[in-house]
Design a protein around this motif. Structure first.
Motif, PDB file in Angstrom:
ATOM      1  N   PHE A 110       0.839  -1.199   0.000  1.00  0.00           N
ATOM      2  CA  PHE A 110       0.000   0.000   0.000  1.00  0.00           C
ATOM      3  C   PHE A 110       0.873   1.248   0.000  1.00  0.00           C
ATOM      4  CE2 PHE A 110       0.790  -1.254   4.356  1.00  0.00           C
ATOM      5  CZ  PHE A 110       1.152  -0.075   4.980  1.00  0.00           C
TER       6      PHE A 110
ATOM      7  N   ASN B 144      -3.830   1.077  -3.894  1.00  0.00           N
ATOM      8  CA  ASN B 144      -4.154   0.731  -2.517  1.00  0.00           C
ATOM      9  C   ASN B 144      -3.495   1.806  -1.651  1.00  0.00           C
ATOM     10  OD1 ASN B 144      -4.745  -0.434  -0.069  1.00  0.00           O
ATOM     11  ND2 ASN B 144      -3.330  -2.150  -0.324  1.00  0.00           N
TER      12      ASN B 144
ATOM     13  N   LYS C 180      -3.459   3.944   1.982  1.00  0.00           N
ATOM     14  CA  LYS C 180      -3.853   3.874   3.393  1.00  0.00           C
ATOM     15  C   LYS C 180      -3.627   5.221   4.056  1.00  0.00           C
ATOM     16  CE  LYS C 180      -4.796  -0.547   3.463  1.00  0.00           C
ATOM     17  NZ  LYS C 180      -6.110  -1.026   3.591  1.00  0.00           N
TER      18      LYS C 180
ATOM     19  N   SER D 157      -7.562   4.264   3.651  1.00  0.00           N
ATOM     20  CA  SER D 157      -8.276   4.137   2.377  1.00  0.00           C
ATOM     21  C   SER D 157      -9.226   5.296   2.067  1.00  0.00           C
ATOM     22  CB  SER D 157      -9.005   2.804   2.307  1.00  0.00           C
ATOM     23  OG  SER D 157      -9.905   2.678   3.376  1.00  0.00           O
TER      24      SER D 157
ATOM     25  N   LYS E 247      -8.153   8.041  -0.664  1.00  0.00           N
ATOM     26  CA  LYS E 247      -8.267   7.906  -2.113  1.00  0.00           C
ATOM     27  C   LYS E 247      -9.313   8.884  -2.664  1.00  0.00           C
ATOM     28  CE  LYS E 247      -8.006   3.829  -3.885  1.00  0.00           C
ATOM     29  NZ  LYS E 247      -8.217   2.508  -4.520  1.00  0.00           N
TER      30      LYS E 247
END
Length: 158
Positions: free
Chosen positions: A37, A133, A135, A137, A140
């Motif tokens: 991630f 991906n 973090k 999340s 995003k």
């Protein structure tokens, strides 16, 4: 000394500060060499250090760059599990600007910072962010449209 407290029951409190670094077309993220991630560039705040001073120090240590802080975007209370530990992380997330002519702006592929191969850095376009991906999340979506004023977020990945 970093403001991180490890409890005997595998719980961790961590105080982190992060930067949203953009060049108007791309955003700079990093990840640990063995991680799957990506995260915002940043690190831990030290005892008796302001979060603003900490993000400037972290970027100087990791990338050799002096940055200007444009403003606070979010304060974050983040609850998550990582490597068998349960984290309660408090983070400040700032918008920062690189100096004109920064070597970072010319990077076209992934690269390492001053600390060697421990961290991998890479610029991503907004469209590429959608496929990553990242973090925590929730970032995003939030990175697609940065706020005009700071907000407080409580986020749990449990």
């Amino acid at each position: 000394m970093d403001i991180t407290y490890y409890n005997n029951d595998k719980t961790v409190f961590n105080y982190r500060t992060c930067a949203v670094i953009t060049d108007d077309k791309r955003m700079l993220l990093h990840k640990g060499k063995n991680d799957d991630f990506w995260t915002l560039v940043g690190g831990r705040v030290q005892m008796l250090e302001s979060s603003e001073a900490a993000i400037k120090r972290e970027i100087k240590e990791e990338l050799g760059e002096t940055v200007e802080i444009n403003g606070l975007l979010w304060t974050l209370e983040n609850f998550f599990k990582l490597k068998g530990n349960s984290f309660h992380e408090l983070s400040t997330i700032y918008s920062v600007s690189l100096t004109k002519g920064s070597w970072l702006l010319n990077q076209k592929t992934s690269f390492n910072g001053l600390e060697g191969e421990r961290l991998i850095y890479k610029w991503f376009t907004v469209n590429e962010l959608k496929e990553l991906n990242i973090k925590p999340s929730f970032l995003k979506e939030r990175l697609m449209c940065l706020p005009n004023s700071p907000s407080h977020i409580i986020y749990s990945e449990y």
